[in-house]
Write a protein that holds these residues in place. Structure first.
Motif, short mmCIF file in Angstrom:
data_model
loop_
_atom_site.label_atom_id
_atom_site.label_comp_id
_atom_site.label_asym_id
_atom_site.label_seq_id
_atom_site.Cartn_x
_atom_site.Cartn_y
_atom_site.Cartn_z
N VAL A 21 0.87 -1.00 0.35
CA VAL A 21 -0.38 -0.62 -0.17
C VAL A 21 0.69 1.06 -0.10
CG1 VAL A 21 -1.81 1.66 1.29
CG2 VAL A 21 -2.12 -1.39 1.11
N MET A 22 0.78 2.08 -0.96
CA MET A 22 1.67 3.08 -0.93
C MET A 22 1.11 4.67 -1.06
SD MET A 22 4.16 1.63 -4.12
CE MET A 22 5.52 0.53 -3.55
N TYR A 23 0.86 4.81 -0.42
CA TYR A 23 -0.03 6.52 -0.31
C TYR A 23 0.87 7.94 0.14
CZ TYR A 23 1.52 7.03 4.94
OH TYR A 23 1.72 7.04 5.88
N GLY A 24 0.34 8.74 -0.87
CA GLY A 24 0.76 9.99 -0.36
C GLY A 24 -0.15 10.76 0.84
N SER A 25 0.11 11.54 0.89
CA SER A 25 -0.84 12.13 2.09
C SER A 25 -0.07 13.83 2.02
CB SER A 25 -0.69 11.09 3.16
OG SER A 25 -2.27 12.12 3.65
N MET A 26 -1.03 14.74 1.95
CA MET A 26 -0.77 15.64 3.49
C MET A 26 -1.32 16.22 4.28
SD MET A 26 -1.86 18.65 -0.48
CE MET A 26 -3.49 17.99 -0.97
N TYR A 27 -2.57 15.78 5.01
CA TYR A 27 -2.51 16.55 5.85
C TYR A 27 -3.31 14.80 6.87
CZ TYR A 27 -2.67 21.20 4.06
OH TYR A 27 -2.22 21.93 3.15
N ASP B 214 4.97 5.22 2.66
CA ASP B 214 4.42 6.71 2.76
C ASP B 214 5.07 7.01 1.52
OD1 ASP B 214 4.58 9.06 2.59
OD2 ASP B 214 4.37 10.11 5.10
N ILE B 215 4.82 7.83 0.68
CA ILE B 215 6.21 7.33 -0.45
C ILE B 215 6.23 9.10 -0.32
CG2 ILE B 215 4.82 6.41 -2.16
CD1 ILE B 215 3.15 8.54 -3.30
N ASP C 145 12.51 6.57 0.05
CA ASP C 145 12.82 6.86 -1.42
C ASP C 145 12.17 6.37 -2.34
OD1 ASP C 145 15.01 8.11 -2.84
OD2 ASP C 145 15.31 5.78 -2.98
N VAL C 146 12.24 6.63 -3.79
CA VAL C 146 11.13 5.82 -4.84
C VAL C 146 12.39 4.84 -5.35
CG1 VAL C 146 12.22 6.78 -6.69
CG2 VAL C 146 9.87 6.25 -6.75
N ALA D 124 -2.74 4.85 -3.54
CA ALA D 124 -3.48 6.51 -2.76
C ALA D 124 -3.05 7.63 -3.25
CB ALA D 124 -4.08 6.09 -1.69
N SER D 125 -3.55 8.48 -2.91
CA SER D 125 -3.31 9.52 -3.75
C SER D 125 -3.98 11.04 -3.73
CB SER D 125 -2.59 10.03 -4.62
OG SER D 125 -2.00 11.19 -5.41
N PRO D 126 -4.27 12.36 -2.82
CA PRO D 126 -4.98 13.20 -3.36
C PRO D 126 -4.65 14.09 -4.39
CG PRO D 126 -3.13 14.29 -1.98
CD PRO D 126 -3.04 12.46 -2.09
#
Length: 403
Positions: free
Chosen positions: A258-264, A290-291, A295-296, A312-314
């Motif tokens: 599970v790879m996600y980007g999240s701002m808040y 947390d992407i 590191d990629v 998962a991405s905003p």
């Protein structure tokens, strides 16, 4: 002071390790450092198999001088022309005026592009199938173009059945005194870096790796001698099978990353809830990343390892979260394919990241995107967790648990 290991009675490891370098190719984090392997064959004629990076030049030259004991160096075989393996060509030409540089046409061309070395009368051109007799030892040259540069070749020594593999079968990580794979716990301590090395350095060139593996299948090999990492003298088939699977782009394990980007933290929450529900559904091999802080190169290695991904991405400025966009670009560039993917999108007023992630995945080969996309508007609500998350989890679990 020299630092040399015997590979066999007459073949020596004369390389060195660098623990100061933070980024390999100024790109990939290497917290465990990296080794630069070079091998010297002692016979009627002496042959050095590649050089090292300039950062370890003093150790390397002392190692060679120790093994030669005042004798001459007759041949330098250049299997690969990346500067971390060829930086000392010019210096060796000066130190050993009798030395001939052995390489193919592209090798010699690249030497002249990188360096101002005078090669007049000092080159020996070889091609696929050519041999070089050193006395009791004979080298057979095997071309390996685009594994992972066009000039790459390997050399097979027929007497002791050694295959000098250039960058193939290499791995990140400095050598801590132990040289051979059976002197370390490779699967526990080295495999993640071996996977990360292959997938990010060589991963794009699966078809070319398959061609070389077919050539190697016709050889009786006692040791694999790569330019980075341990020398393989036992259980070779285990590591060769890893390369076979990676280069076919087959998942190494039934697993979910599970790879996600999240701002808040809201997209993160949706990703974590999904991972928790996957566990309740019986999935045991789950990793969450947390992407933005991973590191990629590690994410790419996991994309090769795992059969299933959840991305998962905003939505960000009407597009993809930049870290997710970078990950998807790298996945395409490195030929990630044949995976099953679940998508989670987030957006406060106009969620678009799901559509954009799907479009990126459609540009890759044989990627299966599960339906439906889980859409979060700002934050995941309890009723949505019961319905939409449950639907996505059931789709992923059914796919993972299927035969």
């Amino acid at each position: 002071m020299y630092c040399v290991r015997n590979v066999t009675e007459t073949v020596y490891w004369v390389g060195s390790s660098d623990r100061r370098l933070a980024l390999f190719e100024n790109l990939f984090p290497i917290p465990r450092g990296v080794s630069y392997n070079s091998y010297l064959i002692q016979d009627e004629k002496t042959a050095l198999m590649d050089t090292v990076d300039s950062s370890v030049s003093q150790q390397f030259l002392e190692n060679i001088a120790h093994v030669l004991e005042g004798g001459s160096l007759d041949y330098l075989v250049v299997n690969h022309m990346e500067p971390d393996h060829c930086a000392l060509i010019g210096r060796l030409l000066e130190l050993y005026p009798q030395m001939q540089v052995v390489g193919n046409t592209k090798t010699i061309q690249m030497i002249q592009q990188f360096y101002d070395a005078d090669l007049e009368g000092r080159t020996l051109l070889v091609k696929e199938g050519d041999t070089l007799a050193l006395g009791e030892h004979t080298l057979h040259f095997v071309t390996a173009p685009m594994v992972h540069w066009p000039e790459v070749m390997m050399a097979y020594e027929e007497k002791e059945k050694l295959l000098f593999t250039a960058d193939a079968f290499g791995t990140f990580g400095a050598l801590d005194g132990n040289l051979f794979n059976d002197e370390v716990d490779f699967e526990t301590e080295w495999l993640p870096d071996a996977r990360r090395y292959y997938t990010n350095i060589v991963g794009k060139y699966g078809a070319q790796v398959q061609t070389v593996l077919k050539k190697a299948a016709g050889l009786e090999i006692s040791m694999l001698c790569p330019l980075h990492g341990p020398v393989w003298r036992s259980n070779l088939e285990w590591f060769i099978n890893k390369y076979d699977k990676w280069s076919r782009y087959e998942p190494e394990e039934k697993a979910v990353a599970v790879m996600y980007g999240s701002m808040y933290g809201n997209t993160e929450n949706a990703a974590c809830v999904t991972a928790s529900e996957l566990s309740k559904a019986g999935i045991r091999n789950i990793k969450v990343y947390d992407i933005s802080s991973t590191d990629v190169s590690e994410l790419i290695a996991e994309a090769f390892r795992c059969s299933h991904l959840v991305l998962a991405s905003p939505t960000y400025n009407g597009g993809l979260y930049p870290k997710m966009e970078a990950l998807l670009n790298d996945m395409k560039a490195l030929n990630v394919q044949g995976r099953t993917v679940g998508l989670i999108e987030n957006g406060t007023w106009a969620p678009a990241s799901g559509k954009l992630m799907r479009a990126a995945l459609e540009g890759m080969k044989n990627m299966t995107v599960l339906e439906p996309v889980l859409t979060v508007k700002s934050s995941l609500k309890a009723e949505q967790a019961v319905s939409s998350v449950d639907t996505l989890v059931k789709e992923i679990a059914a796919s993972v648990l299927a035969n």
